[in-house]
Design a protein around this motif. Sequence first.
Motif, PDB file in Angstrom:
ATOM      1  N   PHE A  66       0.873  -1.162   0.000  1.00 53.27           N
ATOM      2  CA  PHE A  66       0.000   0.000   0.000  1.00 53.27           C
ATOM      3  C   PHE A  66       0.915   1.218   0.000  1.00 53.27           C
ATOM      4  CE2 PHE A  66      -1.995  -3.462   2.330  1.00 53.27           C
ATOM      5  CZ  PHE A  66      -3.205  -3.589   1.663  1.00 53.27           C
ATOM      6  N   LEU A  67       1.014   1.908  -1.130  1.00 54.31           N
ATOM      7  CA  LEU A  67       1.937   3.022  -1.282  1.00 54.31           C
ATOM      8  C   LEU A  67       1.201   4.347  -1.203  1.00 54.31           C
ATOM      9  CD1 LEU A  67       4.037   1.655  -4.285  1.00 54.31           C
ATOM     10  CD2 LEU A  67       4.465   1.360  -1.836  1.00 54.31           C
ATOM     11  N   LYS A  68       1.758   5.277  -0.442  1.00 53.86           N
ATOM     12  CA  LYS A  68       1.181   6.623  -0.366  1.00 53.86           C
ATOM     13  C   LYS A  68       1.338   7.282  -1.730  1.00 53.86           C
ATOM     14  CE  LYS A  68       3.865   6.649   3.059  1.00 53.86           C
ATOM     15  NZ  LYS A  68       4.830   6.916   4.085  1.00 53.86           N
ATOM     16  N   ALA A  69       0.277   7.967  -2.171  1.00 56.60           N
ATOM     17  CA  ALA A  69       0.285   8.490  -3.534  1.00 56.60           C
ATOM     18  C   ALA A  69      -0.486   9.791  -3.645  1.00 56.60           C
ATOM     19  CB  ALA A  69      -0.322   7.458  -4.480  1.00 56.60           C
ATOM     20  N   ASN A  70      -0.207  10.490  -4.731  1.00 64.65           N
ATOM     21  CA  ASN A  70      -0.963  11.682  -5.106  1.00 64.65           C
ATOM     22  C   ASN A  70      -1.713  11.324  -6.387  1.00 64.65           C
ATOM     23  OD1 ASN A  70      -1.959  14.183  -5.705  1.00 64.65           O
ATOM     24  ND2 ASN A  70      -0.002  15.232  -5.606  1.00 64.65           N
ATOM     25  N   LEU A  79       4.599   8.522  -3.986  1.00 64.93           N
ATOM     26  CA  LEU A  79       5.520   9.448  -3.337  1.00 64.93           C
ATOM     27  C   LEU A  79       6.878   8.789  -3.133  1.00 64.93           C
ATOM     28  CD1 LEU A  79       3.181  11.276  -0.836  1.00 64.93           C
ATOM     29  CD2 LEU A  79       3.745  11.847  -3.181  1.00 64.93           C
ATOM     30  N   GLU A  80       7.901   9.597  -3.013  1.00 61.66           N
ATOM     31  CA  GLU A  80       9.280   9.110  -2.940  1.00 61.66           C
ATOM     32  C   GLU A  80       9.553   8.263  -1.713  1.00 61.66           C
ATOM     33  OE1 GLU A  80      11.936   9.266  -4.970  1.00 61.66           O
ATOM     34  OE2 GLU A  80      10.761  10.226  -6.530  1.00 61.66           O
ATOM     35  N   ASN A  81       9.262   8.749  -0.528  1.00 58.71           N
ATOM     36  CA  ASN A  81       9.646   8.041   0.686  1.00 58.71           C
ATOM     37  C   ASN A  81       8.468   7.236   1.221  1.00 58.71           C
ATOM     38  OD1 ASN A  81      10.689   7.108   3.085  1.00 58.71           O
ATOM     39  ND2 ASN A  81      11.809   8.992   3.485  1.00 58.71           N
ATOM     40  N   GLN A  82       8.526   5.917   1.085  1.00 62.09           N
ATOM     41  CA  GLN A  82       7.425   5.051   1.484  1.00 62.09           C
ATOM     42  C   GLN A  82       7.643   4.391   2.844  1.00 62.09           C
ATOM     43  OE1 GLN A  82       4.462   4.691   0.036  1.00 62.09           O
ATOM     44  NE2 GLN A  82       4.978   6.077  -1.621  1.00 62.09           N
ATOM     45  N   LYS A  83       8.701   4.762   3.555  1.00 66.67           N
ATOM     46  CA  LYS A  83       8.947   4.156   4.863  1.00 66.67           C
ATOM     47  C   LYS A  83       7.769   4.417   5.794  1.00 66.67           C
ATOM     48  CE  LYS A  83      13.953   4.331   4.829  1.00 66.67           C
ATOM     49  NZ  LYS A  83      15.141   4.866   5.493  1.00 66.67           N
ATOM     50  N   SER A  85       7.761   4.780   8.850  1.00 68.75           N
ATOM     51  CA  SER A  85       8.089   5.709   9.931  1.00 68.75           C
ATOM     52  C   SER A  85       7.994   7.175   9.494  1.00 68.75           C
ATOM     53  CB  SER A  85       9.500   5.430  10.445  1.00 68.75           C
ATOM     54  OG  SER A  85      10.442   5.587   9.394  1.00 68.75           O
ATOM     55  N   ILE A  86       7.837   7.410   8.203  1.00 68.82           N
ATOM     56  CA  ILE A  86       7.760   8.775   7.681  1.00 68.82           C
ATOM     57  C   ILE A  86       6.296   9.183   7.587  1.00 68.82           C
ATOM     58  CG2 ILE A  86       8.387  10.309   5.770  1.00 68.82           C
ATOM     59  CD1 ILE A  86      10.789   9.114   7.252  1.00 68.82           C
ATOM     60  N   THR A  87       5.863  10.050   8.490  1.00 67.74           N
ATOM     61  CA  THR A  87       4.447  10.434   8.537  1.00 67.74           C
ATOM     62  C   THR A  87       4.120  11.667   7.703  1.00 67.74           C
ATOM     63  OG1 THR A  87       4.832  11.702  10.562  1.00 67.74           O
ATOM     64  CG2 THR A  87       4.077   9.426  10.815  1.00 67.74           C
ATOM     65  N   HIS A  88       5.094  12.542   7.462  1.00 69.48           N
ATOM     66  CA  HIS A  88       4.773  13.781   6.755  1.00 69.48           C
ATOM     67  C   HIS A  88       4.310  13.531   5.314  1.00 69.48           C
ATOM     68  CE1 HIS A  88       8.871  13.493   5.104  1.00 69.48           C
ATOM     69  NE2 HIS A  88       8.428  14.257   4.149  1.00 69.48           N
ATOM     70  N   THR A  89       4.667  12.372   4.733  1.00 72.02           N
ATOM     71  CA  THR A  89       4.218  12.089   3.372  1.00 72.02           C
ATOM     72  C   THR A  89       2.696  11.901   3.315  1.00 72.02           C
ATOM     73  OG1 THR A  89       4.783   9.773   3.723  1.00 72.02           O
ATOM     74  CG2 THR A  89       6.376  11.118   2.524  1.00 72.02           C
ATOM     75  N   LEU A  90       2.089  11.560   4.444  1.00 71.47           N
ATOM     76  CA  LEU A  90       0.621  11.469   4.460  1.00 71.47           C
ATOM     77  C   LEU A  90      -0.014  12.828   4.158  1.00 71.47           C
ATOM     78  CD1 LEU A  90      -0.016   9.114   7.510  1.00 71.47           C
ATOM     79  CD2 LEU A  90      -0.398   8.593   5.093  1.00 71.47           C
ATOM     80  N   LEU A  91       0.655  13.909   4.558  1.00 71.22           N
ATOM     81  CA  LEU A  91       0.131  15.255   4.296  1.00 71.22           C
ATOM     82  C   LEU A  91       0.122  15.580   2.811  1.00 71.22           C
ATOM     83  CD1 LEU A  91       1.939  17.205   7.147  1.00 71.22           C
ATOM     84  CD2 LEU A  91      -0.453  16.480   7.082  1.00 71.22           C
ATOM     85  N   HIS A  92       1.002  14.937   2.055  1.00 71.50           N
ATOM     86  CA  HIS A  92       1.116  15.203   0.623  1.00 71.50           C
ATOM     87  C   HIS A  92       0.403  14.144  -0.217  1.00 71.50           C
ATOM     88  CE1 HIS A  92       3.953  18.314   1.659  1.00 71.50           C
ATOM     89  NE2 HIS A  92       4.598  17.430   2.407  1.00 71.50           N
ATOM     90  N   SER A  93      -0.306  13.240   0.444  1.00 71.75           N
ATOM     91  CA  SER A  93      -0.997  12.150  -0.240  1.00 71.75           C
ATOM     92  C   SER A  93      -2.499  12.396  -0.234  1.00 71.75           C
ATOM     93  CB  SER A  93      -0.741  10.822   0.481  1.00 71.75           C
ATOM     94  OG  SER A  93       0.617  10.552   0.572  1.00 71.75           O
ATOM     95  N   ALA A  95      -4.264   9.478  -1.727  1.00 73.71           N
ATOM     96  CA  ALA A  95      -4.696   8.134  -2.120  1.00 73.71           C
ATOM     97  C   ALA A  95      -3.599   7.126  -1.805  1.00 73.71           C
ATOM     98  CB  ALA A  95      -5.012   8.106  -3.620  1.00 73.71           C
ATOM     99  N   TRP A  96      -3.960   5.861  -1.976  1.00 74.43           N
ATOM    100  CA  TRP A  96      -3.023   4.740  -1.847  1.00 74.43           C
ATOM    101  C   TRP A  96      -2.970   4.023  -3.182  1.00 74.43           C
ATOM    102  CZ3 TRP A  96      -0.712   4.227   2.868  1.00 74.43           C
ATOM    103  CH2 TRP A  96      -1.366   4.764   3.988  1.00 74.43           C
ATOM    104  N   ILE A  97      -1.798   3.593  -3.568  1.00 73.17           N
ATOM    105  CA  ILE A  97      -1.643   2.651  -4.674  1.00 73.17           C
ATOM    106  C   ILE A  97      -1.596   1.272  -4.027  1.00 73.17           C
ATOM    107  CG2 ILE A  97      -0.093   1.766  -6.462  1.00 73.17           C
ATOM    108  CD1 ILE A  97       0.917   4.674  -6.787  1.00 73.17           C
ATOM    109  N   VAL A  98      -2.418   0.350  -4.536  1.00 76.49           N
ATOM    110  CA  VAL A  98      -2.455  -1.004  -3.986  1.00 76.49           C
ATOM    111  C   VAL A  98      -1.841  -1.947  -5.017  1.00 76.49           C
ATOM    112  CG1 VAL A  98      -3.905  -2.840  -3.075  1.00 76.49           C
ATOM    113  CG2 VAL A  98      -4.540  -0.440  -2.682  1.00 76.49           C
ATOM    114  N   LEU A  99      -0.775  -2.624  -4.587  1.00 71.54           N
ATOM    115  CA  LEU A  99      -0.080  -3.568  -5.458  1.00 71.54           C
ATOM    116  C   LEU A  99      -0.190  -4.953  -4.845  1.00 71.54           C
ATOM    117  CD1 LEU A  99       3.094  -1.405  -6.081  1.00 71.54           C
ATOM    118  CD2 LEU A  99       1.146  -1.702  -7.617  1.00 71.54           C
ATOM    119  N   ASP A 100      -0.788  -5.862  -5.571  1.00 71.51           N
ATOM    120  CA  ASP A 100      -0.966  -7.239  -5.122  1.00 71.51           C
ATOM    121  C   ASP A 100       0.382  -7.929  -4.970  1.00 71.51           C
ATOM    122  OD1 ASP A 100      -1.568 -10.307  -6.125  1.00 71.51           O
ATOM    123  OD2 ASP A 100      -3.145  -9.453  -4.861  1.00 71.51           O
ATOM    124  N   ALA A 101       0.419  -8.931  -4.120  1.00 75.01           N
ATOM    125  CA  ALA A 101       1.659  -9.680  -3.891  1.00 75.01           C
ATOM    126  C   ALA A 101       2.208 -10.298  -5.179  1.00 75.01           C
ATOM    127  CB  ALA A 101       1.425 -10.772  -2.845  1.00 75.01           C
TER     128      ALA A 101
END
Length: 122
Positions: A66-70, A79-83, A85-93, A95-101
């Motif tokens: 589940f990747l943070k996305a715009n 978004l670049e930093n998907q860790k 532990s990085i919460t500030h990227t949520l402010l710039h998102s 939506a989520w990109i969902v990638l199946d296993a």
Amino acid sequence: GKPLLFGRLGEGPFVIGLPGNPVATATGLRFFVDPFLRALKREPPERIFRAPLTRRIQKTPKATCFLKANWRGDVVEALENQKASITHTLLHSNAWIVLDASAPDEIEKDTVVDVVPFMPIA
């Protein structure tokens, strides 16, 4: 969105435990708790949108990601930093990109992927 706990105490209440990391908690709420609550209310499954990627991305091998996305409707940017532990990227998102296993570990630009807005769209 891990670790996640879900259970029921006999015929009593459901118990849901979410991780302590804020991004993992947001992921757990959005992709596990919200669909469960929708099902309890007998609401239809949420609509999943599709959009092409603006750039090449990598995912964790053999894992649903589940990747943070715009999302801009016609395209989606991971978004670049998907860790987690990085919460500030949520402010710039928004939506989520969902990638199946089963998705490849490297996904090329312009590949159409599943997109889920932060909040369900009626």
